[in-house]
Design a protein around this motif. Structure first.
Motif, PDB file in Angstrom:
ATOM      1  N   GLY A 271      -2.880  36.367  10.098  1.00  0.00           N
ATOM      2  CA  GLY A 271      -2.947  37.858   9.654  1.00  0.00           C
ATOM      3  C   GLY A 271      -3.055  38.556   8.482  1.00  0.00           C
ATOM      4  O   GLY A 271      -3.145  39.552   8.328  1.00  0.00           O
ATOM      5  N   LYS A 272      -3.490  37.531   7.592  1.00  0.00           N
ATOM      6  CA  LYS A 272      -3.513  37.990   6.180  1.00  0.00           C
ATOM      7  C   LYS A 272      -4.954  38.772   5.900  1.00  0.00           C
ATOM      8  O   LYS A 272      -4.886  39.710   5.313  1.00  0.00           O
ATOM      9  CB  LYS A 272      -3.613  36.441   5.237  1.00  0.00           C
ATOM     10  N   ALA A 273      -5.948  38.503   7.018  1.00  0.00           N
ATOM     11  CA  ALA A 273      -7.202  39.252   6.772  1.00  0.00           C
ATOM     12  C   ALA A 273      -6.901  40.530   6.919  1.00  0.00           C
ATOM     13  O   ALA A 273      -7.395  41.672   6.247  1.00  0.00           O
ATOM     14  CB  ALA A 273      -8.231  38.540   7.516  1.00  0.00           C
ATOM     15  N   LYS A 274      -6.132  41.002   8.147  1.00  0.00           N
ATOM     16  CA  LYS A 274      -5.813  42.333   8.481  1.00  0.00           C
ATOM     17  C   LYS A 274      -5.140  43.046   7.538  1.00  0.00           C
ATOM     18  O   LYS A 274      -5.383  44.184   7.113  1.00  0.00           O
ATOM     19  CB  LYS A 274      -5.035  42.315   9.742  1.00  0.00           C
ATOM     20  N   GLN A 275      -3.947  42.611   6.779  1.00  0.00           N
ATOM     21  CA  GLN A 275      -3.104  42.954   5.782  1.00  0.00           C
ATOM     22  C   GLN A 275      -4.170  43.465   4.657  1.00  0.00           C
ATOM     23  O   GLN A 275      -4.035  44.315   4.231  1.00  0.00           O
ATOM     24  CB  GLN A 275      -2.149  41.956   5.411  1.00  0.00           C
ATOM     25  N   LEU A 276      -5.128  42.374   4.368  1.00  0.00           N
ATOM     26  CA  LEU A 276      -6.074  42.703   3.243  1.00  0.00           C
ATOM     27  C   LEU A 276      -6.788  43.896   3.385  1.00  0.00           C
ATOM     28  O   LEU A 276      -7.155  44.790   2.514  1.00  0.00           O
ATOM     29  CB  LEU A 276      -6.809  41.564   2.977  1.00  0.00           C
ATOM     30  N   ARG A 277      -7.220  44.097   4.667  1.00  0.00           N
ATOM     31  CA  ARG A 277      -8.240  44.988   5.067  1.00  0.00           C
ATOM     32  C   ARG A 277      -7.654  46.566   4.732  1.00  0.00           C
ATOM     33  O   ARG A 277      -7.972  47.590   4.279  1.00  0.00           O
ATOM     34  CB  ARG A 277      -8.739  45.019   6.413  1.00  0.00           C
ATOM     35  N   GLU A 278      -6.315  46.469   5.271  1.00  0.00           N
ATOM     36  CA  GLU A 278      -5.213  47.673   5.247  1.00  0.00           C
ATOM     37  C   GLU A 278      -4.963  47.981   3.865  1.00  0.00           C
ATOM     38  O   GLU A 278      -5.200  49.252   3.587  1.00  0.00           O
ATOM     39  CB  GLU A 278      -4.104  47.588   5.979  1.00  0.00           C
ATOM     40  N   ARG A 279      -4.847  47.205   3.126  1.00  0.00           N
ATOM     41  CA  ARG A 279      -4.592  47.237   1.602  1.00  0.00           C
ATOM     42  C   ARG A 279      -5.661  47.844   0.946  1.00  0.00           C
ATOM     43  O   ARG A 279      -5.495  49.047   0.226  1.00  0.00           O
ATOM     44  CB  ARG A 279      -3.964  46.289   0.944  1.00  0.00           C
ATOM     45  N   LEU A 280      -6.738  47.289   1.231  1.00  0.00           N
ATOM     46  CA  LEU A 280      -7.980  47.813   0.467  1.00  0.00           C
ATOM     47  C   LEU A 280      -8.323  49.203   0.692  1.00  0.00           C
ATOM     48  O   LEU A 280      -8.908  50.151   0.235  1.00  0.00           O
ATOM     49  CB  LEU A 280      -9.346  46.822   0.817  1.00  0.00           C
ATOM     50  N   LYS A 281      -8.414  49.530   2.430  1.00  0.00           N
ATOM     51  CA  LYS A 281      -8.854  50.807   2.746  1.00  0.00           C
ATOM     52  C   LYS A 281      -8.099  51.758   2.158  1.00  0.00           C
ATOM     53  O   LYS A 281      -8.254  52.975   1.682  1.00  0.00           O
ATOM     54  CB  LYS A 281      -8.485  50.754   4.377  1.00  0.00           C
ATOM     55  N   ALA A 282      -6.435  51.571   2.280  1.00  0.00           N
ATOM     56  CA  ALA A 282      -5.498  52.551   1.485  1.00  0.00           C
ATOM     57  C   ALA A 282      -6.055  52.944   0.157  1.00  0.00           C
ATOM     58  O   ALA A 282      -5.940  54.063  -0.440  1.00  0.00           O
ATOM     59  CB  ALA A 282      -4.217  52.004   1.568  1.00  0.00           C
ATOM     60  N   ALA A 283      -6.214  51.723  -0.826  1.00  0.00           N
ATOM     61  CA  ALA A 283      -6.569  52.013  -2.105  1.00  0.00           C
ATOM     62  C   ALA A 283      -7.935  52.765  -2.268  1.00  0.00           C
ATOM     63  O   ALA A 283      -7.932  53.645  -3.426  1.00  0.00           O
ATOM     64  CB  ALA A 283      -6.795  50.886  -2.857  1.00  0.00           C
ATOM     65  N   LYS A 284      -8.803  52.501  -1.339  1.00  0.00           N
ATOM     66  CA  LYS A 284     -10.302  53.492  -1.527  1.00  0.00           C
ATOM     67  C   LYS A 284      -9.735  54.913  -1.128  1.00  0.00           C
ATOM     68  O   LYS A 284     -10.220  55.762  -1.602  1.00  0.00           O
ATOM     69  CB  LYS A 284     -10.993  52.805  -0.394  1.00  0.00           C
ATOM     70  N   GLU A 285      -8.830  55.126  -0.059  1.00  0.00           N
ATOM     71  CA  GLU A 285      -8.572  56.659   0.417  1.00  0.00           C
ATOM     72  C   GLU A 285      -7.715  57.233  -0.668  1.00  0.00           C
ATOM     73  O   GLU A 285      -7.929  58.372  -1.061  1.00  0.00           O
ATOM     74  CB  GLU A 285      -7.759  56.616   1.560  1.00  0.00           C
ATOM     75  N   THR A 286      -7.047  56.578  -1.450  1.00  0.00           N
ATOM     76  CA  THR A 286      -6.201  57.077  -2.620  1.00  0.00           C
ATOM     77  C   THR A 286      -7.153  57.458  -3.817  1.00  0.00           C
ATOM     78  O   THR A 286      -6.866  58.651  -4.247  1.00  0.00           O
ATOM     79  CB  THR A 286      -5.219  55.992  -3.176  1.00  0.00           C
ATOM     80  N   LYS A 287      -8.470  56.942  -4.005  1.00  0.00           N
ATOM     81  CA  LYS A 287      -9.241  57.136  -5.322  1.00  0.00           C
ATOM     82  C   LYS A 287     -10.213  58.506  -4.669  1.00  0.00           C
ATOM     83  O   LYS A 287     -10.296  59.203  -5.734  1.00  0.00           O
ATOM     84  CB  LYS A 287     -10.149  55.865  -5.489  1.00  0.00           C
ATOM     85  N   SER A 288     -10.304  58.411  -3.461  1.00  0.00           N
ATOM     86  CA  SER A 288     -11.136  59.574  -2.951  1.00  0.00           C
ATOM     87  C   SER A 288     -10.209  60.896  -2.912  1.00  0.00           C
ATOM     88  O   SER A 288     -10.766  61.984  -2.916  1.00  0.00           O
ATOM     89  CB  SER A 288     -11.916  59.221  -1.642  1.00  0.00           C
TER      90      SER A 288
END
Length: 451
Positions: free
Chosen positions: A434-451
């Motif tokens: 499940g680590k890959a799913k968690q990583l994708r969600e964290r990276l997606k949230a970080a990107k949305e925060t910057k935008s």
């Protein structure tokens, strides 16, 4: 003729200003060999036992080159450039020692062959006192015309001095001459400089010899062989003529060239019969390919030996010291340097194998690298017979793999491996559920925060 002694004087003092180069003209290369080297090579093949090269002042690099090409040769310096006869007399000390034949050639005519030089020597052995090599051309403008009468060469008429009738003559002077040894020095000394440039011209020897009742003849050669080089364009044209010669030689001696005009040879390339060369292959100096081998497209070979029935390429690079035994395979994007592949060894793709030995029937996997350089020194890698090196392996030299060893894919090997052993040099794999799913969600949230 072979029993006759021969002194050859090669005129090589020209600066080659039209080449627009700091390098002496005769040091420019055709087929990987300096122009003067081709001439010296042909003279040695034609049986010349003494060779003198006339250089200009302050040309130590040329003198060093001559000594490397022919240690027995002697260099003489023409301190002032006062014409071709003046240049030949720079070798007076050599001329003072009698030889049966004396040849004078130019260091910028690299395609002259031993056979053609032999024609000039045969004319001398048949009784000529002076023999001039000429050639037929459809474009004689600018060349000196050879004027003959009942087999006697009576004069060489330069373009500016020729009559309309003489300008129609298509038999022209190559500049290459042969003198009988007993008359050579005397004829050269008799040449004067009563001309517009106050220079001493070899061509005047013809009329002087005739005035003395000597036998003077013209010998016919090839326009291609006698072409001189004064410009970069002429250098390129001469290179192409040389390549045509080498390609034809390979074809006539049992090789297959799939696209001959795309294959480039060096002066010393050796291909045995039944070699197949595909398109866009370059043979730099020092290459030998044994019978039955195939050199595939877009490969570059230099200082290498390829064994019988082996295959190289496509897109392979063999650097100096690469020695491939019989039935070896060096495939696409493989570079080999200072390495021996024993019979049957293979490196089929995407590898660098340098400063190594690869035992017979060993297999080198894709992406394998021998780390041969530590920033200061080169070190060797020894791979025993029958070994298997898995893909993406790094062999850190100095290191030795015994025969029959197996290196797991992705390994970094820093220590010797004994015979018939298996070596793993990589981190153990870890799987985190499940680590890959968690990583994708964290990276997606970080990107949305910057935008």
């Amino acid at each position: 003729m072979t029993s006759r002694s021969c002194l050859s004087i090669v005129l090589a003092a020209g600066l080659g200003t039209r080449m627009k180069s700091n390098l002496p003209k005769v040091m420019h290369e055709i087929g990987g060999l300096p122009l003067v080297g081709h001439v010296v090579k042909a003279l040695k093949q034609a049986g010349s036992d003494r060779i003198s090269v006339v250089t200009g002042p302050d040309m130590p690099e040329l003198e060093k080159l001559v000594q490397n090409l022919a240690p027995e040769a002697h260099c003489h310096v023409q301190h002032e450039r006062l014409g071709t006869a003046h240049a030949a007399l720079a070798a007076r000390s050599a001329l003072a020692s009698p030889s049966d034949d004396v040849l004078i050639l130019f260091g910028d005519t690299p395609l002259v062959t031993a056979d053609t030089i032999g024609k000039v020597r045969r004319a001398l052995s048949d009784g000529a006192d002076l023999a001039v090599l000429g050639f037929e051309t459809q474009q004689p403008f600018g060349y000196g015309r050879l004027l003959t009468d009942n087999g006697q060469l009576v004069a060489i008429r330069e373009e500016k001095d020729a009559s309309d009738e003489e300008r129609r003559i298509t038999f022209c002077n190559s500049g290459i001459m042969g003198f009988s040894g007993q008359h050579a020095l005397s004829l050269l000394d008799a040449i004067g400089n009563a001309n517009a440039k106050s220079e001493f011209y070899l061509t005047d020897a013809v009329e002087i010899a005739n005035s003395r009742g000597l036998k003077v003849v013209a010998v016919s050669g090839s326009e291609v062989e006698t072409q001189g080089i004064n410009t970069r364009a002429q250098l390129a044209a001469c290179e192409e003529d040389f390549q045509v010669r080498m390609r034809n030689f390979a074809l006539e001696n049992g090789c297959t060239l799939l696209a001959p005009h795309t294959v480039y040879f060096s002066h010393d390339t050796v291909l045995e019969s039944d070699v197949v060369v595909e398109q866009n292959v370059v043979f730099a100096t020092g290459v030998r390919v044994a019978s039955g081998a195939r050199i595939r497209a877009f490969s570059h070979l230099e200082g290498a030996s390829v064994g019988r029935n082996s295959a190289v390429g496509p897109y392979a690079r063999l650097r100096p010291g690469a020695i491939l035994g019989a039935d070896t395979r060096v495939g696409n994007f493989v570079e080999v340097k200072n390495t021996t592949f024993e019979d049957g060894a293979k490196a089929n793709h995407l590898s660098y194998i340098g400063d190594a030995s690869v035992g017979s029937k060993s297999n080198i996997g894709a992406g394998t690298i021998t780390c041969n350089y530590d920033g200061y020194l080169k070190h060797r890698t020894e791979i025993g017979a029958g070994s298997f090196v898995g893909s993406n392996s790094t062999l850190v030299a100095p290191v030795s793999l015994g025969s029959g060893t197996f290196v797991a894919a992705g390994s970094v090997i820093t220590d010797d491996v004994d015979q018939d052993s298996m070596a793993f040099g990589r981190a153990r794999q870890i799987v985190k559920e499940g680590k890959a799913k968690q990583l994708r969600e964290r990276l997606k949230a970080a990107k949305e925060t910057k935008s």
